[in-house]
Motif scaffolding. Sequence first.
Motif, PDB file in Angstrom:
ATOM      1  N   PRO A  10      54.905  60.509   5.174  1.00 51.43           N
ATOM      2  CA  PRO A  10      55.510  59.487   4.311  1.00 51.43           C
ATOM      3  C   PRO A  10      55.950  58.279   5.131  1.00 51.43           C
ATOM      4  O   PRO A  10      56.164  58.390   6.343  1.00 51.43           O
ATOM      5  CB  PRO A  10      56.728  60.219   3.730  1.00 51.43           C
ATOM      6  CG  PRO A  10      57.134  61.164   4.822  1.00 51.43           C
ATOM      7  CD  PRO A  10      55.851  61.593   5.497  1.00 51.43           C
ATOM      8  N   PRO A  11      56.123  57.118   4.500  1.00 47.52           N
ATOM      9  CA  PRO A  11      56.662  55.965   5.230  1.00 47.52           C
ATOM     10  C   PRO A  11      58.125  56.204   5.568  1.00 47.52           C
ATOM     11  O   PRO A  11      58.823  56.966   4.883  1.00 47.52           O
ATOM     12  CB  PRO A  11      56.504  54.808   4.231  1.00 47.52           C
ATOM     13  CG  PRO A  11      56.479  55.467   2.891  1.00 47.52           C
ATOM     14  CD  PRO A  11      55.814  56.797   3.099  1.00 47.52           C
ATOM     15  N   GLY A  12      58.594  55.592   6.651  1.00 48.13           N
ATOM     16  CA  GLY A  12      59.993  55.728   7.031  1.00 48.13           C
ATOM     17  C   GLY A  12      60.250  56.769   8.097  1.00 48.13           C
ATOM     18  O   GLY A  12      61.361  56.880   8.611  1.00 48.13           O
ATOM     19  N   MET A  13      59.224  57.534   8.472  1.00 48.85           N
ATOM     20  CA  MET A  13      59.346  58.536   9.522  1.00 48.85           C
ATOM     21  C   MET A  13      58.380  58.201  10.648  1.00 48.85           C
ATOM     22  O   MET A  13      57.284  57.695  10.401  1.00 48.85           O
ATOM     23  CB  MET A  13      59.022  59.947   8.996  1.00 48.85           C
ATOM     24  CG  MET A  13      59.971  60.488   7.951  1.00 48.85           C
ATOM     25  SD  MET A  13      59.465  62.149   7.369  1.00 48.85           S
ATOM     26  CE  MET A  13      59.887  63.168   8.786  1.00 48.85           C
ATOM     27  N   THR A  14      58.783  58.503  11.882  1.00 48.99           N
ATOM     28  CA  THR A  14      57.844  58.387  12.992  1.00 48.99           C
ATOM     29  C   THR A  14      56.959  59.631  12.984  1.00 48.99           C
ATOM     30  O   THR A  14      57.293  60.644  12.346  1.00 48.99           O
ATOM     31  CB  THR A  14      58.571  58.290  14.337  1.00 48.99           C
ATOM     32  OG1 THR A  14      59.248  59.537  14.596  1.00 48.99           O
ATOM     33  CG2 THR A  14      59.579  57.147  14.340  1.00 48.99           C
ATOM     34  N   SER A  15      55.857  59.559  13.697  1.00 49.12           N
ATOM     35  CA  SER A  15      54.982  60.731  13.807  1.00 49.12           C
ATOM     36  C   SER A  15      55.728  61.882  14.475  1.00 49.12           C
ATOM     37  O   SER A  15      55.540  63.058  14.117  1.00 49.12           O
ATOM     38  CB  SER A  15      53.722  60.371  14.598  1.00 49.12           C
ATOM     39  OG  SER A  15      52.992  59.352  13.948  1.00 49.12           O
ATOM     40  N   HIS A  16      56.588  61.557  15.444  1.00 49.00           N
ATOM     41  CA  HIS A  16      57.372  62.593  16.123  1.00 49.00           C
ATOM     42  C   HIS A  16      58.398  63.213  15.176  1.00 49.00           C
ATOM     43  O   HIS A  16      58.702  64.404  15.282  1.00 49.00           O
ATOM     44  CB  HIS A  16      58.073  62.018  17.345  1.00 49.00           C
ATOM     45  CG  HIS A  16      58.722  63.058  18.219  1.00 49.00           C
ATOM     46  ND1 HIS A  16      57.988  63.957  18.957  1.00 49.00           N
ATOM     47  CD2 HIS A  16      60.033  63.365  18.434  1.00 49.00           C
ATOM     48  CE1 HIS A  16      58.809  64.766  19.610  1.00 49.00           C
ATOM     49  NE2 HIS A  16      60.056  64.430  19.300  1.00 49.00           N
ATOM     50  N   THR A  36      48.720  58.646  16.220  1.00 48.26           N
ATOM     51  CA  THR A  36      50.056  58.189  15.857  1.00 48.26           C
ATOM     52  C   THR A  36      50.012  57.150  14.737  1.00 48.26           C
ATOM     53  O   THR A  36      49.181  56.252  14.734  1.00 48.26           O
ATOM     54  CB  THR A  36      50.758  57.563  17.080  1.00 48.26           C
ATOM     55  OG1 THR A  36      50.829  58.534  18.122  1.00 48.26           O
ATOM     56  CG2 THR A  36      52.167  57.116  16.739  1.00 48.26           C
ATOM     57  N   LEU A  37      50.940  57.308  13.779  1.00 45.72           N
ATOM     58  CA  LEU A  37      51.120  56.320  12.719  1.00 45.72           C
ATOM     59  C   LEU A  37      52.459  55.618  12.920  1.00 45.72           C
ATOM     60  O   LEU A  37      53.457  56.257  13.262  1.00 45.72           O
ATOM     61  CB  LEU A  37      51.116  56.993  11.345  1.00 45.72           C
ATOM     62  CG  LEU A  37      49.755  57.300  10.705  1.00 45.72           C
ATOM     63  CD1 LEU A  37      49.961  58.091   9.418  1.00 45.72           C
ATOM     64  CD2 LEU A  37      48.970  56.031  10.423  1.00 45.72           C
ATOM     65  N   ASP A  38      52.503  54.307  12.688  1.00 43.36           N
ATOM     66  CA  ASP A  38      53.752  53.560  12.773  1.00 43.36           C
ATOM     67  C   ASP A  38      54.746  54.085  11.743  1.00 43.36           C
ATOM     68  O   ASP A  38      54.337  54.625  10.700  1.00 43.36           O
ATOM     69  CB  ASP A  38      53.505  52.073  12.515  1.00 43.36           C
ATOM     70  CG  ASP A  38      52.790  51.383  13.668  1.00 43.36           C
ATOM     71  OD1 ASP A  38      52.815  51.941  14.787  1.00 43.36           O
ATOM     72  OD2 ASP A  38      52.211  50.311  13.450  1.00 43.36           O
ATOM     73  N   PRO A  39      56.050  53.928  11.983  1.00 42.73           N
ATOM     74  CA  PRO A  39      57.067  54.421  11.036  1.00 42.73           C
ATOM     75  C   PRO A  39      56.871  53.906   9.612  1.00 42.73           C
ATOM     76  O   PRO A  39      57.077  54.657   8.649  1.00 42.73           O
ATOM     77  CB  PRO A  39      58.379  53.893  11.637  1.00 42.73           C
ATOM     78  CG  PRO A  39      58.106  53.801  13.099  1.00 42.73           C
ATOM     79  CD  PRO A  39      56.672  53.371  13.208  1.00 42.73           C
ATOM     80  N   GLY A  40      56.457  52.661   9.452  1.00 45.54           N
ATOM     81  CA  GLY A  40      56.301  52.111   8.112  1.00 45.54           C
ATOM     82  C   GLY A  40      55.029  52.527   7.408  1.00 45.54           C
ATOM     83  O   GLY A  40      54.870  52.299   6.207  1.00 45.54           O
ATOM     84  N   ALA A  41      54.104  53.143   8.135  1.00 51.77           N
ATOM     85  CA  ALA A  41      52.817  53.540   7.566  1.00 51.77           C
ATOM     86  C   ALA A  41      52.881  54.940   6.974  1.00 51.77           C
ATOM     87  O   ALA A  41      53.729  55.759   7.336  1.00 51.77           O
ATOM     88  CB  ALA A  41      51.731  53.471   8.631  1.00 51.77           C
TER      89      ALA A  41
END
Length: 297
Positions: A10-16, A36-41
């Motif tokens: 979901p958006p709002g979370m880092t991949s980690h 890795t996905l950016d936090p907003g993605a």
Amino acid sequence: MNGVINCLKPPGMTSHDVVDFLRKQLGIKKIGHGGTLDPGAAGVLPLFVGKATKAVELFEETTKEYVAEMTLGTTTDTGDNLGHVLETKEVNVDVSSILEVLRRFIGKIEQIPPMYSAVHYKGRKLYELARRGITVERQPRIVEIYSLELIKYEKPRVLFRVSCSRGTYIRTLCEDIGRALGCGAHLSCLIRTRLGPFHISSSITLEDIKMYVSQGEAWKIFMLVDEALAPLMPSTRIRLRDQKSFFRGALFPVEEISMEPNGKYVRIYDQENKFLGVGEILKQEDNVYLKVVKSFQ
């Protein structure tokens, strides 16, 4: 628990953050992620659990696909909608201009990694420097855009689909397209719809992962490693006389393999159809050999 989870980040979370969530749910530390996905993605984030973590790098070179929204006329310091606005311009762009510019970006192109990225510079991640107000010179990288399709244009927003190689920054692509259009742009929304064999249509949400684990049905969220690898490489069945030697990396003559080599890597099974690992096809003079590169035993 060993396997791959096609997770819908979901958006709002880092991949980690997603990895940490799964560690708490499963009670397992050995978990990694691919791409890795950016936090907003949002979108497809493959998670590799247990022995499956050995397979992460086998998916690194696979094609990625995104649906992205680009907002014309506004540039930001991060290249997306989470940054501070640097400049705004009037947008006088029609569909034909957008299509013409998109065509220019198909193929191999140069990209300069954004400052707000995880690229390393002298032992530090670029985003760590950027947060301190430090900007450093970055070398351009060659990436490849396989396809770039306009889905919808409602000024100032452009919705498009892109298929690309590893290392492509969609934020940078939006900035470069905006620059080519003469009005600037930033990435305002991003969804990864595919990474290699993992597609968003079969991905699983964090809520569903939590539900299956709480019901004692965690097995339902996993894909076997060899099933995940199947679209990427062929398989072969071998008859092992000396397993210890084989799994230590000894070369195995191709005459002992039930297939003709037609790729660099193959999935290896024994005569009982048990998945053993991934092997690399090696050619030495006039002979062809198989060598284990990833053992899943």
